[in-house]
Design a protein around this motif. Structure first.
Motif, mmCIF file in Angstrom:
data_model
loop_
_atom_site.group_PDB
_atom_site.id
_atom_site.type_symbol
_atom_site.label_atom_id
_atom_site.label_comp_id
_atom_site.label_asym_id
_atom_site.label_seq_id
_atom_site.Cartn_x
_atom_site.Cartn_y
_atom_site.Cartn_z
ATOM 1 N N SER A 61 0.889 -1.165 0.123
ATOM 2 C CA SER A 61 0.013 0.104 -0.002
ATOM 3 C C SER A 61 0.910 1.184 -0.081
ATOM 4 O O SER A 61 1.840 1.269 0.361
ATOM 5 C CB SER A 61 -0.784 0.064 1.264
ATOM 6 N N LEU A 62 0.256 2.261 -0.749
ATOM 7 C CA LEU A 62 1.231 3.563 -0.684
ATOM 8 C C LEU A 62 0.368 4.653 -0.337
ATOM 9 O O LEU A 62 -0.883 5.038 -0.449
ATOM 10 C CB LEU A 62 1.523 3.633 -2.252
ATOM 11 N N ILE A 63 1.091 5.641 0.668
ATOM 12 C CA ILE A 63 0.444 6.782 1.109
ATOM 13 C C ILE A 63 1.110 7.987 0.525
ATOM 14 O O ILE A 63 2.470 7.807 0.503
ATOM 15 C CB ILE A 63 0.612 6.948 2.692
ATOM 16 N N ASN A 64 0.729 8.950 -0.053
ATOM 17 C CA ASN A 64 1.221 9.889 -0.674
ATOM 18 C C ASN A 64 0.932 11.249 0.087
ATOM 19 O O ASN A 64 0.128 11.516 0.416
ATOM 20 C CB ASN A 64 0.823 10.371 -2.166
ATOM 21 N N THR A 65 1.990 12.016 0.538
ATOM 22 C CA THR A 65 1.913 13.530 1.086
ATOM 23 C C THR A 65 2.697 14.371 -0.098
ATOM 24 O O THR A 65 2.618 15.580 0.457
ATOM 25 C CB THR A 65 2.484 13.433 2.537
ATOM 26 N N LEU A 66 3.255 13.965 -0.965
ATOM 27 C CA LEU A 66 3.927 14.870 -1.936
ATOM 28 C C LEU A 66 2.947 15.752 -2.544
ATOM 29 O O LEU A 66 1.876 15.183 -2.768
ATOM 30 C CB LEU A 66 4.912 14.182 -2.882
ATOM 31 N N PRO A 67 3.280 16.939 -3.292
ATOM 32 C CA PRO A 67 2.237 17.692 -3.960
ATOM 33 C C PRO A 67 1.841 16.884 -5.122
ATOM 34 O O PRO A 67 2.281 16.342 -6.042
ATOM 35 C CB PRO A 67 3.185 18.863 -4.489
ATOM 36 N N LEU A 68 0.316 16.970 -5.323
ATOM 37 C CA LEU A 68 -0.261 16.213 -6.293
ATOM 38 C C LEU A 68 0.504 16.500 -7.830
ATOM 39 O O LEU A 68 0.657 15.149 -8.587
ATOM 40 C CB LEU A 68 -1.660 16.639 -6.442
ATOM 41 N N PRO A 69 0.674 17.597 -8.141
ATOM 42 C CA PRO A 69 1.389 17.771 -9.442
ATOM 43 C C PRO A 69 2.995 16.992 -9.730
ATOM 44 O O PRO A 69 3.227 16.469 -10.532
ATOM 45 C CB PRO A 69 1.930 19.477 -9.627
ATOM 46 N N LYS A 70 3.518 16.739 -8.290
ATOM 47 C CA LYS A 70 4.713 16.171 -8.453
ATOM 48 C C LYS A 70 4.453 14.616 -8.612
ATOM 49 O O LYS A 70 5.217 13.887 -9.294
ATOM 50 C CB LYS A 70 5.553 16.410 -7.437
ATOM 51 N N LEU A 71 3.465 13.944 -7.816
ATOM 52 C CA LEU A 71 3.029 12.833 -7.903
ATOM 53 C C LEU A 71 2.555 12.160 -9.190
ATOM 54 O O LEU A 71 3.095 11.328 -9.716
ATOM 55 C CB LEU A 71 2.140 12.517 -6.810
ATOM 56 N N ILE A 72 1.708 12.946 -9.912
ATOM 57 C CA ILE A 72 1.146 12.773 -10.873
ATOM 58 C C ILE A 72 2.203 12.395 -12.213
ATOM 59 O O ILE A 72 2.344 11.699 -13.010
ATOM 60 C CB ILE A 72 0.052 13.800 -11.527
ATOM 61 N N GLU A 73 3.347 13.335 -11.932
ATOM 62 C CA GLU A 73 4.555 13.333 -12.984
ATOM 63 C C GLU A 73 5.251 12.043 -12.802
ATOM 64 O O GLU A 73 5.993 11.497 -13.829
ATOM 65 C CB GLU A 73 5.373 14.378 -12.788
ATOM 66 N N MET A 74 5.248 11.637 -11.557
ATOM 67 C CA MET A 74 5.907 10.154 -11.220
ATOM 68 C C MET A 74 5.168 8.929 -11.848
ATOM 69 O O MET A 74 5.865 7.995 -11.950
ATOM 70 C CB MET A 74 6.134 10.155 -9.841
ATOM 71 N N LEU A 75 3.991 8.944 -12.073
ATOM 72 C CA LEU A 75 3.332 7.770 -12.325
ATOM 73 C C LEU A 75 3.670 7.240 -13.647
ATOM 74 O O LEU A 75 3.644 8.219 -14.644
ATOM 75 C CB LEU A 75 1.956 8.177 -12.284
ATOM 76 N N THR A 76 3.945 5.978 -13.899
ATOM 77 C CA THR A 76 4.521 5.510 -15.143
ATOM 78 C C THR A 76 3.166 5.317 -16.099
ATOM 79 O O THR A 76 3.489 5.218 -17.292
ATOM 80 C CB THR A 76 5.142 4.231 -14.790
ATOM 81 N N PHE A 77 2.085 5.086 -15.657
ATOM 82 C CA PHE A 77 0.917 5.406 -16.274
ATOM 83 C C PHE A 77 0.028 6.144 -15.500
ATOM 84 O O PHE A 77 -0.307 5.839 -14.179
ATOM 85 C CB PHE A 77 0.522 3.742 -16.680
ATOM 86 N N CYS A 78 -0.780 7.028 -16.462
ATOM 87 C CA CYS A 78 -1.629 7.817 -16.073
ATOM 88 C C CYS A 78 -2.681 8.653 -17.254
ATOM 89 O O CYS A 78 -1.933 8.924 -18.025
ATOM 90 C CB CYS A 78 -1.057 9.325 -15.093
ATOM 91 N N PRO A 79 -3.636 8.519 -17.125
ATOM 92 C CA PRO A 79 -4.599 8.958 -17.917
ATOM 93 C C PRO A 79 -4.348 10.221 -18.484
ATOM 94 O O PRO A 79 -3.857 11.277 -17.481
ATOM 95 C CB PRO A 79 -6.034 8.818 -17.654
ATOM 96 N N GLU A 80 -4.290 10.882 -19.831
ATOM 97 C CA GLU A 80 -4.037 12.190 -19.935
ATOM 98 C C GLU A 80 -4.630 13.385 -19.202
ATOM 99 O O GLU A 80 -4.328 14.485 -19.056
ATOM 100 C CB GLU A 80 -4.027 12.429 -21.367
ATOM 101 N N GLU A 81 -6.065 12.977 -19.073
ATOM 102 C CA GLU A 81 -6.940 14.044 -18.436
ATOM 103 C C GLU A 81 -6.634 14.138 -17.112
ATOM 104 O O GLU A 81 -6.667 15.432 -16.603
ATOM 105 C CB GLU A 81 -8.398 13.769 -18.497
ATOM 106 N N ILE A 82 -5.726 13.327 -16.496
ATOM 107 C CA ILE A 82 -5.414 13.222 -15.037
ATOM 108 C C ILE A 82 -4.093 14.128 -15.125
ATOM 109 O O ILE A 82 -3.987 15.096 -14.177
ATOM 110 C CB ILE A 82 -5.274 12.021 -14.136
ATOM 111 N N LYS A 83 -3.319 13.993 -16.097
ATOM 112 C CA LYS A 83 -2.044 14.630 -16.223
ATOM 113 C C LYS A 83 -2.475 16.270 -16.413
ATOM 114 O O LYS A 83 -1.774 17.364 -16.068
ATOM 115 C CB LYS A 83 -1.204 14.174 -17.207
#
Length: 429
Positions: free
Chosen positions: A239-261
């Motif tokens: 399980s993963l808990i994130n407290t980093l800023p959302l813009p930084k986290l989304i950039e890190m995801l190896t797969f993410c829908p374009e609308e979320i980016k």
């Protein structure tokens, strides 16, 4: 494989890791900096201690206080002031107009009586409806641009809550006719550790968990549940808990829908440039913190670490820290220009002379406040709903992308673990 990985060892991350451990889970916290604490950590300059911005605890949560207040602490009665055009006015300004000229006081009161009614759609309209055009134009509208980096017209209303004092005619008249000492702040007392800075409130929790510093996360593989770090290492997680800023986290995801980016790219925030000042004089003006309305002064507010706790400065000395805000995506301010401006502010406010200034130290915090511009909540909720399906559990001011105070960030860390446990109980993930 780690049972729970927490990204970020700020107050929310420490809370999440601690509460995971309390629930019997094996958890590790990974922090990019060389020390834990995030925004509630502190630093030293020539024997002076400074927090990362003002930081005082005024939590009304019994649970938070049961933890924080085990630390020996000072108790302060809020007594903030405001500086504008050579005048010191008690906060909130609209309730303390007495130092103004008779002509200015009459103009403020007359405008307040004539303030518009009806529905409002943005923060500018809200301010004018609350205070009238004269008070709004002279004070909060100018301050908004300094603090938020946007005009009040560009801000929504959802963040206001108890942060802004609603105006009442009786209070305005009383404060215009005589110098008042009423406390209209949203908290009756502020608490701060006697030693070691604000971080001391959560230091026992940080020492009770496993925190790995100098571990900057650079990518998250959602399929294989692997976090990669800048030092070339990787960690698997359940399980993963994130407290980093959302813009930084989304950039890190190896797969993410374009609308979320796209949603993450459109989030706005402020940077905070801190100019910390050491003074070889025993006292600064008797205001724990104060707001600065003058436009030629870059800082939006300042506070005294040595008033928060005398231990923050060497004997016979005192300290101030000025906060200058700028909008994400705009050019970063020149540190030397900020330092020069703060020096001029010290002289203009008659706080110190050049001989009293031992140093002016600059530091930039890349994330200060999230911006509540119109439509932000829809973008944020879209991102959080996606993360909920992955799942990544979010906590903290920047992980939840909300205007959290430190106690709210702390509680959000606990909430993230409660949500994780609930999902496991219901075999959701």
């Amino acid at each position: 494989m780690a049972d729970v990985i927490v990204l970020g060892a700020g107050i929310a991350g420490i809370s999440a890791c601690y509460h995971a451990q309390q629930a019997g889970l094996e958890a590790e916290c990974f922090e990019a900096a060389s020390h834990p604490g995030g925004l509630v950590s502190n630093f030293e300059v020539q024997g002076f201690r400074f927090d990362n911005a003002v930081h005082l605890s005024f939590s009304k949560s019994d649970y938070v206080n049961s933890i924080f207040l085990n630390t020996p602490h000072h108790v302060h009665t809020p007594n903030p002031y405001c500086f504008d055009q050579g005048l010191w006015l008690k906060h909130p300004v609209q309730n303390n107009l007495y130092p103004l000229s008779t002509e200015d006081r009459v103009a403020c009161i007359e405008s307040f009586i004539k303030r518009p009614e009806g529905s409002v759609e943005n923060y500018q309209q809200w301010l004018i409806q609350q205070y009238g055009e004269v008070i709004a134009d002279r004070y909060p509208l100018r301050y908004t641009k300094k603090y938020w980096g946007l005009s009040a017209e560009q801000l929504s209303l959802s963040w206001i809550g108890d942060r802004m004092r609603r105006a009442e005619l009786k209070e305005i008249l009383q404060g215009a006719l005589e110098q008042r000492q009423d406390n209209h702040y949203y908290a009756s007392q502020m608490r701060y550790p006697k030693q070691g800075g604000y971080f001391e409130f959560i230091k026992p929790l940080a020492e009770a968990i496993q925190i790995r510093c100098n571990k900057e996360a650079v990518s998250v593989d959602l399929i294989n549940k692997i976090v990669s770090f800048s030092d070339g290492t990787t960690e698997s997680y359940k399980s993963l808990i994130n407290t980093l800023p959302l813009p930084k986290l989304i950039e890190m995801l190896t797969f993410c829908p374009e609308e979320i980016k796209d949603a993450a790219r459109n989030l706005l925030w402020t940077r905070v440039d801190l100019v910390s000042v050491g003074l070889n004089q025993p006292q600064v003006p008797p205001y724990l913190w104060f707001y600065i309305y003058d436009q030629e002064q870059y800082a939006a507010r300042a506070y005294s670490p040595s008033i928060k706790a005398p231990a923050n400065a060497p004997d016979g000395c005192s300290s101030l820290q000025f906060e200058i805000y700028s909008l994400s995506g705009t050019p970063a301010p020149d540190p030397q220009a900020l330092i020069h401006n703060v020096r001029q502010s010290l002289l203009q406010m008659e706080i110190a002379d050049e001989k009293s200034i031992l140093f002016c130290h600059h530091k930039q915090l890349p994330f200060g406040n999230v911006i509540f511009n119109h439509g932000m909540e829809n973008l944020r909720d879209q991102i959080l709903q996606y993360l909920n399906t992955v799942p990544i559990y979010s906590a903290g001011r920047f992980g939840r992308w909300d205007y959290f105070w430190s106690d709210q960030s702390f509680l959000s860390g606990r909430n993230a673990i409660e949500n994780l446990l609930n999902d496991r109980k219901n075999s959701r993930y």
